[in-house]
Design a protein around this motif. Sequence first.
Motif, short mmCIF file in Angstrom:
data_model
loop_
_atom_site.label_atom_id
_atom_site.label_comp_id
_atom_site.label_asym_id
_atom_site.label_seq_id
_atom_site.Cartn_x
_atom_site.Cartn_y
_atom_site.Cartn_z
N LYS A 61 1.18 -1.21 -0.37
CA LYS A 61 -0.09 0.34 0.07
C LYS A 61 0.68 0.93 0.08
CE LYS A 61 -3.50 -2.64 1.03
NZ LYS A 61 -4.00 -3.28 -1.12
N LEU A 62 0.43 2.23 -0.81
CA LEU A 62 1.34 3.55 -0.36
C LEU A 62 0.28 4.39 0.09
CD1 LEU A 62 1.20 3.78 -4.38
CD2 LEU A 62 3.51 3.09 -3.18
N ILE A 63 1.53 5.54 1.32
CA ILE A 63 1.02 6.04 2.00
C ILE A 63 1.68 7.21 2.05
CG2 ILE A 63 0.60 6.56 4.33
CD1 ILE A 63 -0.75 3.53 2.94
N SER A 64 1.49 7.87 0.97
CA SER A 64 2.07 9.44 0.68
C SER A 64 1.78 10.26 1.56
CB SER A 64 2.38 9.41 -1.11
OG SER A 64 2.98 10.48 -0.97
N ASN A 65 2.21 11.57 1.27
CA ASN A 65 2.25 13.07 1.94
C ASN A 65 1.79 13.69 0.96
OD1 ASN A 65 1.48 12.46 4.48
ND2 ASN A 65 3.97 13.58 5.65
N ASN A 66 2.08 12.95 -0.31
CA ASN A 66 2.25 13.92 -1.90
C ASN A 66 0.66 14.13 -1.89
OD1 ASN A 66 2.08 15.34 -3.85
ND2 ASN A 66 4.20 14.50 -4.48
N SER A 67 -0.32 15.15 -2.41
CA SER A 67 -1.80 15.27 -2.57
C SER A 67 -1.60 16.11 -3.70
CB SER A 67 -2.22 15.74 -1.66
OG SER A 67 -2.62 14.31 -0.88
N MET A 68 -0.84 16.81 -4.13
CA MET A 68 -0.55 17.77 -5.52
C MET A 68 -0.12 16.60 -6.63
SD MET A 68 2.81 19.82 -4.33
CE MET A 68 2.49 21.03 -5.55
N ARG A 69 -0.82 14.70 -6.54
CA ARG A 69 -1.21 14.29 -7.38
C ARG A 69 -2.21 13.79 -7.55
NH1 ARG A 69 4.43 12.33 -5.79
NH2 ARG A 69 5.78 12.54 -8.28
N SER A 70 -2.82 13.35 -8.50
CA SER A 70 -3.94 12.85 -8.48
C SER A 70 -3.84 11.59 -8.43
CB SER A 70 -5.13 12.95 -9.59
OG SER A 70 -4.64 12.48 -10.97
N ASP A 71 -5.45 10.84 -7.72
CA ASP A 71 -5.39 9.38 -7.46
C ASP A 71 -4.38 9.11 -9.69
OD1 ASP A 71 -5.87 8.83 -5.54
OD2 ASP A 71 -7.81 7.60 -5.39
N ASP A 72 -5.08 9.33 -10.57
CA ASP A 72 -4.91 8.90 -11.82
C ASP A 72 -3.38 9.35 -12.04
OD1 ASP A 72 -7.74 8.42 -11.81
OD2 ASP A 72 -8.42 10.02 -13.05
N GLU A 73 -2.60 10.52 -11.68
CA GLU A 73 -1.14 10.70 -12.19
C GLU A 73 -0.64 9.32 -11.13
OE1 GLU A 73 -0.13 14.58 -11.70
OE2 GLU A 73 -2.33 14.34 -11.05
N TYR A 74 -1.10 8.55 -9.74
CA TYR A 74 0.01 7.77 -8.64
C TYR A 74 -0.25 6.92 -9.85
CZ TYR A 74 0.53 10.10 -4.37
OH TYR A 74 0.78 11.06 -3.46
N LEU A 75 -1.54 6.03 -10.80
CA LEU A 75 -1.59 4.80 -11.18
C LEU A 75 -0.80 4.91 -12.78
CD1 LEU A 75 -5.64 4.28 -10.46
CD2 LEU A 75 -3.65 3.13 -9.23
N ASP A 76 -1.23 6.11 -12.67
CA ASP A 76 0.10 6.68 -14.00
C ASP A 76 1.25 6.39 -14.29
OD1 ASP A 76 -0.68 6.79 -16.99
OD2 ASP A 76 0.65 9.03 -16.44
N LEU A 77 1.86 6.40 -13.09
CA LEU A 77 3.49 6.43 -12.66
C LEU A 77 3.26 5.41 -12.46
CD1 LEU A 77 4.62 10.02 -10.35
CD2 LEU A 77 5.37 9.07 -12.66
N LEU A 78 2.70 4.29 -11.64
CA LEU A 78 3.01 3.60 -11.46
C LEU A 78 3.01 2.02 -12.30
CD1 LEU A 78 1.02 2.93 -8.09
CD2 LEU A 78 2.98 2.60 -8.18
#
Length: 307
Positions: A61-78
């Motif tokens: 699971k990913l626990i980040s303090n960075n909300s400057m990325r949307s979930d879609d951007e997280y998933l795209d990077l992954l």
Amino acid sequence: MLVKQKARYILDLNAEERKEFLKSFDIVLSDCDGVIWLLAGPIPGAGNIINLFLQAGKKYKLISNNSMRSDDEYLDLLGKMGVQDIGNNDIVHPVKTITRYLQKHKPGQLVYSMGCDVFNDHLRKSGIEVQTLESRNDWTFSLLSKSLKPVEPVGAVIFDLSLNLSYAALVHAQQHLKNNPNTDFIVGATDENAPVTKDLVVIGPSGFIQLLKENTGKDPIVLGKPGPLLGKFLKEHFEIKDPKRAIFFGDALEQDIKFGNACGFQTLLMLSGATTKEQMLALPEEHKPDYYANNIEDLKQLFEQKM
Ligand SMILES: [Mg+2]
């Protein structure tokens, strides 16, 4: 048996200990920036290692303090790193816990946000009415004083990192917090610094939060790491019954390691981001991580040994 000694270098474990280490947890709670990528790009090999954990039957699971990325951007990077088996519900970052908090404690109330556009969009899509300060280049103190009166009461002032943070926005936040005792001061990321590339670490949000706290006398409610409310949320959301069966990977001492230790998780510090080995070694014993690695690639060897 694994030797119970703090801050062990993960590759100093012998073959038996490596096996035992891998058996000692069911779920990895992993920070992102400084662990699997830097703000400016991925850390080589990280996607492959996440997949190795998933293939070994661990939850990741990913626990980040960075909300400057949307979930879609997280998933795209992954996805670009070759990780397919992580979805929206596997990712936790402050705007999600803040949304939950506002829906529960400030339903239907207007909030004033200093977050970035992505952050504010998430709040709005979740049905929260968000006030922001329109950016302008011609601010004068005369304009500022007009803009500040009257201060429309808001349920909460929210601070999260935005590259467009302005003095005028901070002053508006200060006035909201000073003039309304019922306005909560809510913060997401509290990091002292932000690792952009391997050689570039920049100022994080903590100094700005401190400034508002000192000028208003209001303590922030921390809904990112290392806030205790986030710890409670993670245990509920991921159904963690025995915190020792979870391990927290992170690069920041306060936000990841101290937080993970306080939650009762095992902790592993990655030296690929905000912290140096010297800083880790200088910590009092109780704040040290259980393990450390130079970077996530070190962990690959644990799986090679196993086979
Ligand atoms: Mg980090």
